[in-house]
Design a protein around this motif. Structure first.
Motif, mmCIF file in Angstrom:
data_model
loop_
_atom_site.group_PDB
_atom_site.id
_atom_site.type_symbol
_atom_site.label_atom_id
_atom_site.label_comp_id
_atom_site.label_asym_id
_atom_site.label_seq_id
_atom_site.Cartn_x
_atom_site.Cartn_y
_atom_site.Cartn_z
ATOM 1 N N ALA A 87 5.153 -39.255 55.980
ATOM 2 C CA ALA A 87 5.006 -38.572 54.846
ATOM 3 C C ALA A 87 4.565 -37.160 54.865
ATOM 4 O O ALA A 87 5.252 -36.287 54.141
ATOM 5 N N VAL A 88 3.647 -36.895 55.545
ATOM 6 C CA VAL A 88 3.178 -35.558 55.688
ATOM 7 C C VAL A 88 4.201 -34.586 56.386
ATOM 8 O O VAL A 88 3.939 -33.480 56.346
ATOM 9 N N GLU A 89 5.229 -35.296 57.216
ATOM 10 C CA GLU A 89 6.011 -34.412 57.823
ATOM 11 C C GLU A 89 7.407 -34.314 57.103
ATOM 12 O O GLU A 89 8.292 -33.473 57.179
ATOM 13 N N SER A 90 7.573 -35.002 55.840
ATOM 14 C CA SER A 90 8.947 -35.178 55.057
ATOM 15 C C SER A 90 8.960 -33.847 54.266
ATOM 16 O O SER A 90 8.127 -33.162 53.805
ATOM 17 N N PRO A 91 10.189 -33.528 54.121
ATOM 18 C CA PRO A 91 10.861 -32.322 53.299
ATOM 19 C C PRO A 91 10.362 -32.570 52.075
ATOM 20 O O PRO A 91 10.424 -31.836 51.010
ATOM 21 N N LYS B 85 -5.946 -34.892 49.868
ATOM 22 C CA LYS B 85 -6.557 -33.705 50.443
ATOM 23 C C LYS B 85 -6.384 -33.828 51.876
ATOM 24 O O LYS B 85 -5.775 -32.880 52.642
ATOM 25 N N VAL B 86 -6.322 -34.946 52.627
ATOM 26 C CA VAL B 86 -6.350 -35.160 54.075
ATOM 27 C C VAL B 86 -4.843 -34.978 54.448
ATOM 28 O O VAL B 86 -4.320 -34.318 55.337
ATOM 29 N N ILE C 221 -12.055 -35.141 58.693
ATOM 30 C CA ILE C 221 -12.499 -36.452 58.000
ATOM 31 C C ILE C 221 -13.870 -36.643 57.929
ATOM 32 O O ILE C 221 -14.286 -36.656 59.294
ATOM 33 N N ASP C 222 -14.629 -36.619 56.744
ATOM 34 C CA ASP C 222 -16.075 -36.968 57.006
ATOM 35 C C ASP C 222 -16.287 -38.378 56.867
ATOM 36 O O ASP C 222 -15.748 -39.137 55.677
ATOM 37 N N PHE C 223 -16.685 -38.978 57.974
ATOM 38 C CA PHE C 223 -17.125 -40.713 57.741
ATOM 39 C C PHE C 223 -18.213 -40.768 57.096
ATOM 40 O O PHE C 223 -19.236 -40.003 57.419
ATOM 41 N N PRO C 224 -18.422 -41.739 56.419
ATOM 42 C CA PRO C 224 -19.531 -42.040 55.650
ATOM 43 C C PRO C 224 -20.599 -42.872 56.397
ATOM 44 O O PRO C 224 -21.803 -42.793 55.836
#
Length: 68
Positions: A13-17, A34-35, A47-50
């Motif tokens: 999804a993050v690489e999809s047009p 956001k990520v 990424i901040d891990f809690p």
């Protein structure tokens, strides 16, 4: 669920047009979005891990895998 909105099989999804349409249709929280944007724009995301034990666990994993 995000997978239901992927119009191109095999394309993350993050690489999809269709990134904007995918995430507009998906029910994701603001942190996830956001990520995803960071991954798309920068190729990586911070990424901040809690987990307060994260540093200790990471060091343990690195130590265990050091000789591999």
């Amino acid at each position: 669920m995000l997978e239901q909105h992927l119009p191109l099989a095999g394309v993350p999804a993050v690489e999809s047009p269709f990134f904007d349409a995918i995430f507009a249709a998906a029910d994701v929280d603001e942190h996830t979005l956001k990520v995803a944007r960071q991954l798309r724009e920068n190729g990586f995301a911070v990424i901040d891990f809690p987990d307060v034990e994260f540093d200790r666990i990471a060091e343990e994993i690195k130590r265990d895998l050091h000789d591999r």
